[in-house]
Design a protein around this motif. Structure first.
Motif, PDB file in Angstrom:
ATOM      1  N   THR A 211     -10.360 -15.955  35.140  1.00  0.00           N
ATOM      2  CA  THR A 211     -10.949 -17.218  34.716  1.00  0.00           C
ATOM      3  C   THR A 211     -10.575 -17.499  33.263  1.00  0.00           C
ATOM      4  O   THR A 211     -10.685 -16.620  32.410  1.00  0.00           O
ATOM      5  N   ALA A 212     -10.134 -18.722  32.992  1.00  0.00           N
ATOM      6  CA  ALA A 212      -9.604 -19.041  31.656  1.00  0.00           C
ATOM      7  C   ALA A 212     -10.637 -19.703  30.755  1.00  0.00           C
ATOM      8  O   ALA A 212     -10.286 -20.417  29.814  1.00  0.00           O
ATOM      9  N   THR A 213     -11.911 -19.489  31.027  1.00  0.00           N
ATOM     10  CA  THR A 213     -12.964 -20.032  30.165  1.00  0.00           C
ATOM     11  C   THR A 213     -14.023 -18.959  29.942  1.00  0.00           C
ATOM     12  O   THR A 213     -14.144 -18.000  30.714  1.00  0.00           O
ATOM     13  N   GLY A 214     -14.799 -19.133  28.864  1.00  0.00           N
ATOM     14  CA  GLY A 214     -15.853 -18.174  28.548  1.00  0.00           C
ATOM     15  C   GLY A 214     -16.875 -18.802  27.632  1.00  0.00           C
ATOM     16  O   GLY A 214     -16.988 -20.042  27.535  1.00  0.00           O
ATOM     17  N   LEU A 215     -17.621 -17.970  26.912  1.00  0.00           N
ATOM     18  CA  LEU A 215     -18.671 -18.451  26.022  1.00  0.00           C
ATOM     19  C   LEU A 215     -18.120 -19.357  24.927  1.00  0.00           C
ATOM     20  O   LEU A 215     -18.753 -20.351  24.547  1.00  0.00           O
ATOM     21  N   VAL A 216     -16.935 -19.035  24.412  1.00  0.00           N
ATOM     22  CA  VAL A 216     -16.329 -19.851  23.358  1.00  0.00           C
ATOM     23  C   VAL A 216     -16.038 -21.254  23.876  1.00  0.00           C
ATOM     24  O   VAL A 216     -16.277 -22.255  23.188  1.00  0.00           O
ATOM     25  N   ASP A 217     -15.544 -21.347  25.107  1.00  0.00           N
ATOM     26  CA  ASP A 217     -15.222 -22.659  25.678  1.00  0.00           C
ATOM     27  C   ASP A 217     -16.480 -23.482  25.927  1.00  0.00           C
ATOM     28  O   ASP A 217     -16.476 -24.707  25.746  1.00  0.00           O
ATOM     29  N   ARG A 218     -17.567 -22.807  26.308  1.00  0.00           N
ATOM     30  CA  ARG A 218     -18.817 -23.541  26.503  1.00  0.00           C
ATOM     31  C   ARG A 218     -19.353 -24.062  25.171  1.00  0.00           C
ATOM     32  O   ARG A 218     -19.907 -25.169  25.104  1.00  0.00           O
ATOM     33  N   ALA A 219     -19.184 -23.290  24.104  1.00  0.00           N
ATOM     34  CA  ALA A 219     -19.605 -23.757  22.786  1.00  0.00           C
ATOM     35  C   ALA A 219     -18.744 -24.936  22.335  1.00  0.00           C
ATOM     36  O   ALA A 219     -19.254 -25.892  21.734  1.00  0.00           O
ATOM     37  N   LEU A 220     -17.455 -24.874  22.621  1.00  0.00           N
ATOM     38  CA  LEU A 220     -16.570 -25.988  22.279  1.00  0.00           C
ATOM     39  C   LEU A 220     -16.920 -27.234  23.072  1.00  0.00           C
ATOM     40  O   LEU A 220     -16.854 -28.356  22.558  1.00  0.00           O
ATOM     41  N   GLN A 221     -17.289 -27.054  24.316  1.00  0.00           N
ATOM     42  CA  GLN A 221     -17.622 -28.193  25.171  1.00  0.00           C
ATOM     43  C   GLN A 221     -18.803 -28.980  24.606  1.00  0.00           C
ATOM     44  O   GLN A 221     -18.848 -30.215  24.690  1.00  0.00           O
ATOM     45  N   VAL A 222     -19.743 -28.255  24.010  1.00  0.00           N
ATOM     46  CA  VAL A 222     -20.888 -28.923  23.377  1.00  0.00           C
ATOM     47  C   VAL A 222     -20.409 -29.850  22.263  1.00  0.00           C
ATOM     48  O   VAL A 222     -21.008 -30.907  22.012  1.00  0.00           O
ATOM     49  N   LEU A 223     -19.315 -29.467  21.606  1.00  0.00           N
ATOM     50  CA  LEU A 223     -18.746 -30.273  20.524  1.00  0.00           C
ATOM     51  C   LEU A 223     -17.774 -31.331  21.030  1.00  0.00           C
ATOM     52  O   LEU A 223     -17.189 -32.061  20.235  1.00  0.00           O
ATOM     53  N   GLY A 224     -17.584 -31.380  22.330  1.00  0.00           N
ATOM     54  CA  GLY A 224     -16.628 -32.329  22.898  1.00  0.00           C
ATOM     55  C   GLY A 224     -15.185 -31.909  22.665  1.00  0.00           C
ATOM     56  O   GLY A 224     -14.293 -32.770  22.652  1.00  0.00           O
ATOM     57  N   ARG A 225     -14.954 -30.603  22.496  1.00  0.00           N
ATOM     58  CA  ARG A 225     -13.613 -30.104  22.207  1.00  0.00           C
ATOM     59  C   ARG A 225     -13.203 -29.064  23.235  1.00  0.00           C
ATOM     60  O   ARG A 225     -14.010 -28.576  24.033  1.00  0.00           O
ATOM     61  N   SER A 226     -11.942 -28.683  23.198  1.00  0.00           N
ATOM     62  CA  SER A 226     -11.425 -27.626  24.065  1.00  0.00           C
ATOM     63  C   SER A 226     -10.304 -26.905  23.331  1.00  0.00           C
ATOM     64  O   SER A 226      -9.820 -27.367  22.291  1.00  0.00           O
ATOM     65  N   ARG A 227      -9.892 -25.768  23.837  1.00  0.00           N
ATOM     66  CA  ARG A 227      -8.807 -25.016  23.222  1.00  0.00           C
ATOM     67  C   ARG A 227      -7.686 -24.806  24.234  1.00  0.00           C
ATOM     68  O   ARG A 227      -7.852 -25.032  25.439  1.00  0.00           O
ATOM     69  N   VAL A 268      -8.662 -10.574  10.803  1.00  0.00           N
ATOM     70  CA  VAL A 268      -9.861 -11.160  11.397  1.00  0.00           C
ATOM     71  C   VAL A 268     -10.310 -12.370  10.584  1.00  0.00           C
ATOM     72  O   VAL A 268     -10.392 -12.312   9.349  1.00  0.00           O
ATOM     73  N   TYR A 269     -10.617 -13.445  11.294  1.00  0.00           N
ATOM     74  CA  TYR A 269     -11.094 -14.688  10.686  1.00  0.00           C
ATOM     75  C   TYR A 269     -12.424 -15.075  11.330  1.00  0.00           C
ATOM     76  O   TYR A 269     -12.803 -14.561  12.386  1.00  0.00           O
ATOM     77  N   SER A 270     -13.122 -16.006  10.697  1.00  0.00           N
ATOM     78  CA  SER A 270     -14.388 -16.500  11.233  1.00  0.00           C
ATOM     79  C   SER A 270     -14.157 -17.730  12.098  1.00  0.00           C
ATOM     80  O   SER A 270     -13.197 -18.482  11.888  1.00  0.00           O
ATOM     81  N   LEU A 271     -15.046 -17.930  13.048  1.00  0.00           N
ATOM     82  CA  LEU A 271     -14.978 -19.124  13.882  1.00  0.00           C
ATOM     83  C   LEU A 271     -15.592 -20.305  13.136  1.00  0.00           C
ATOM     84  O   LEU A 271     -16.524 -20.132  12.348  1.00  0.00           O
ATOM     85  N   PRO A 272     -15.123 -21.522  13.424  1.00  0.00           N
ATOM     86  CA  PRO A 272     -15.646 -22.699  12.720  1.00  0.00           C
ATOM     87  C   PRO A 272     -16.878 -23.309  13.375  1.00  0.00           C
ATOM     88  O   PRO A 272     -17.332 -24.381  12.957  1.00  0.00           O
ATOM     89  N   PHE A 273     -17.429 -22.666  14.374  1.00  0.00           N
ATOM     90  CA  PHE A 273     -18.592 -23.208  15.089  1.00  0.00           C
ATOM     91  C   PHE A 273     -19.395 -22.028  15.633  1.00  0.00           C
ATOM     92  O   PHE A 273     -18.862 -20.929  15.816  1.00  0.00           O
ATOM     93  N   PRO A 274     -20.676 -22.224  15.868  1.00  0.00           N
ATOM     94  CA  PRO A 274     -21.509 -21.109  16.354  1.00  0.00           C
ATOM     95  C   PRO A 274     -21.277 -20.834  17.838  1.00  0.00           C
ATOM     96  O   PRO A 274     -21.091 -21.760  18.631  1.00  0.00           O
ATOM     97  N   VAL A 275     -21.269 -19.571  18.181  1.00  0.00           N
ATOM     98  CA  VAL A 275     -21.191 -19.130  19.576  1.00  0.00           C
ATOM     99  C   VAL A 275     -22.321 -18.132  19.796  1.00  0.00           C
ATOM    100  O   VAL A 275     -22.491 -17.202  18.995  1.00  0.00           O
ATOM    101  N   ASP A 276     -23.089 -18.326  20.839  1.00  0.00           N
ATOM    102  CA  ASP A 276     -24.181 -17.392  21.128  1.00  0.00           C
ATOM    103  C   ASP A 276     -23.622 -15.979  21.283  1.00  0.00           C
ATOM    104  O   ASP A 276     -22.699 -15.748  22.075  1.00  0.00           O
ATOM    105  N   ALA A 277     -24.171 -15.058  20.509  1.00  0.00           N
ATOM    106  CA  ALA A 277     -23.715 -13.669  20.572  1.00  0.00           C
ATOM    107  C   ALA A 277     -24.373 -12.973  21.758  1.00  0.00           C
ATOM    108  O   ALA A 277     -25.603 -12.858  21.801  1.00  0.00           O
ATOM    109  N   PRO A 278     -23.603 -12.502  22.727  1.00  0.00           N
ATOM    110  CA  PRO A 278     -24.202 -11.808  23.871  1.00  0.00           C
ATOM    111  C   PRO A 278     -24.928 -10.540  23.423  1.00  0.00           C
ATOM    112  O   PRO A 278     -24.501  -9.867  22.485  1.00  0.00           O
ATOM    113  N   THR A 279     -26.020 -10.245  24.090  1.00  0.00           N
ATOM    114  CA  THR A 279     -26.713  -8.981  23.867  1.00  0.00           C
ATOM    115  C   THR A 279     -26.181  -7.959  24.856  1.00  0.00           C
ATOM    116  O   THR A 279     -26.177  -8.198  26.066  1.00  0.00           O
TER     117      THR A 279
END
Length: 318
Positions: A211-227, A268-279
Motif C-alpha cells: 500500500t502506497a499510503t500511510g499516516l503521513v499521507d493522511r496528515a497531508l490529506q487534511v492539508l489538501g496536499r499529497s506527495r 535527518v530533517y523535520s517534517l513541515p506539518f504534524p503527524v500523529d506519532a503512533p504508540t
C-alpha cells in the motif's frame, strides 16, 4: 478414550506440533528427536481416532479436530506449568524459548541490547523474533504462535490481548547526505522541509502489503496536499538503503532515522506539518498476565527501551 489411558507427555508433543507445524522443529522445541515425535504423533492419532496433522508441502497442517483441541491443550499445559513453577522465580534458572513479533525496527534497534541482557542474566533462554508480516497480532497471540508482540496500538483490541505502552514513534524525514534539492533550498540537517518542497520530492515508504499510503499521507490529506510515492518496500532497512543510494526521501520513525545516520550517508530533517506519532506497545495474551517468566521478559524489554531512550529520540542537527 479414557483419560487414564492418555500419556500426558503426548499433550506436550501435540502442542509443539501445533506451534511448529514440523516434527523436526517440534522436537527441537521440547527436546525430542524427530523419530520420537513421529512415534508420539502415531499414538496421538490412535488415541483421538483422527489424523490430527496432514502434510502440505514442508508443513504439517492441523485438521479441524486438532484446531479444536489446540487451545484446550495450551490451557492445560499452562495450568501445569503454573503448578510446578518454583515459588521464587530466578531468571538464571529459566530454560525457555520466547517468540517475539516485530518489524526490523525492533530487530535493529532493540534486539541486540535485549539479547545481550538476556544472555547475561538468563543464559538458557532462547529468543526468536518473527517478522510483523507473518500475520495479524491477535490471531498469533491467540494461537500461541508468538509470546509477545512489539507493534503499534491495535484498534479495537480484543479483550484477551493485554497491552502496555512502550514508546511513541514520531516521524522525521530521511534523505541522502547532500541531497540536491534540499541543498539547493539551503536546508541543514534538522531543519523543517518546506511543505511545497516536501510534496515535490520523490518518496519511498515501508509497506508490508505494498500500500502506497500511510499516516503521513493522511496528515497531508487534511492539508489538501499529497506527495509523490515512487517506491514501497516491506522493511525499514530497505527504505533507508534506497534513500542513501538515490534522490528518494522517506518519512520514517525518528529513532530509526537517527540510527541510520551512524551507518549510512544520510541526514535527518523535520517534517513541515504534524503527524500523529503512533504508540508502540507490548502486546501479549491474557493467559500470560501472571506468568512470572513472561512478566520478567516484559519488564526486561521495557528496561532496554528506557535505556535506549527510544521515547525521546527526535531529529537533531548534529
Amino acid at each position: 478414550m479414557h483419560f487414564n489411558a492418555l500419556d500426558l507427555n503426548l499433550v506436550r508433543v501435540f502442542d509443539a506440533l501445533v506451534r511448529e507445524r514440523s516434527a523436526t522443529r517440534a522436537g527441537d522445541r521440547i527436546g525430542l528427536s524427530q523419530p520420537a515425535v513421529s512415534a508420539a504423533l502415531s499414538r496421538l492419532r490412535h488415541a483421538f481416532n483422527d489424523q490430527l496433522f496432514v502434510r502440505r508441502g514442508n508443513d504439517m497442517v492441523p485438521t479441524p479436530r486438532a484446531e479444536a483441541l489446540a487451545p484446550l491443550a495450551r490451557a492445560a499445559l499452562a495450568q501445569i506449568e503454573r503448578m510446578v513453577a518454583p515459588p521464587d522465580f530466578r531468571p538464571a534458572d529459566l530454560e525457555r524459548t520466547f517468540t517475539l513479533m516485530g518489524s526490523d525496527f525492533v530487530s535493529i534497534l532493540i534486539m541486540p541490547d535485549l539479547a545481550r541482557r538476556i544472555a547475561t542474566i538468563a543464559p538458557r533462554v532462547l529468543l526468536r523474533l518473527r517478522d510483523t508480516a507473518i500475520g495479524d497480532v491477535p490471531r498469533m497471540l491467540r494461537e500461541d504462535l508468538i509470546d509477545l508482540a512489539i507493534e503499534p496500538t491495535i484498534p479495537d483490541r480484543p479483550e484477551l490481548v493485554s497491552s502496555q505502552d512502550a514508546f511513541s514513534s514520531p516521524f522525521a524525514l530521511l534523505a541522502a547526505r547532500g541531497h540536491p534539492a534540499l541543498t539547493a533550498a539551503g536546508l541543514a540537517p534538522g531543519d523543517a522541509v518546506p511543505l511545497d518542497l516536501f510534496c515535490q520530492l520523490r518518496h519511498t515508504l515501508r509497506s508490508v502489503d505494498g500500500t502506497a499510503t500511510g499516516l503521513v499521507d493522511r496528515a497531508l490529506q487534511v492539508l489538501g496536499r499529497s506527495r509523490d510515492v515512487a517506491l514501497t518496500v516491506p522493511h525499514f532497512q530497505g527504505v533507508a538503503l534506497a534513500v542513501a543510494q538515490s534522490d528518494l526521501v522517506a518519512a520514517l520513525p525518528a529513532q530509526f532515522a537517527e540510527a541510520m545516520t551512524k551507518s549510512l550517508a544520510v541526514e535527518v530533517y523535520s517534517l513541515p506539518f504534524p503527524v500523529d506519532a503512533p504508540t508502540i506497545q507490548l502486546l501479549w495474551h491474557t493467559r500470560h498476565d501472571e506468568d512470572a517468566a513472561h512478566r520478567w521478559l516484559r519488564q526486561t524489554m521495557l528496561d532496554i527501551i528506557a535505556a535506549l531512550r527510544l521515547d525521546i529520540a527526535q531529529p537533531s542537527a548534529d
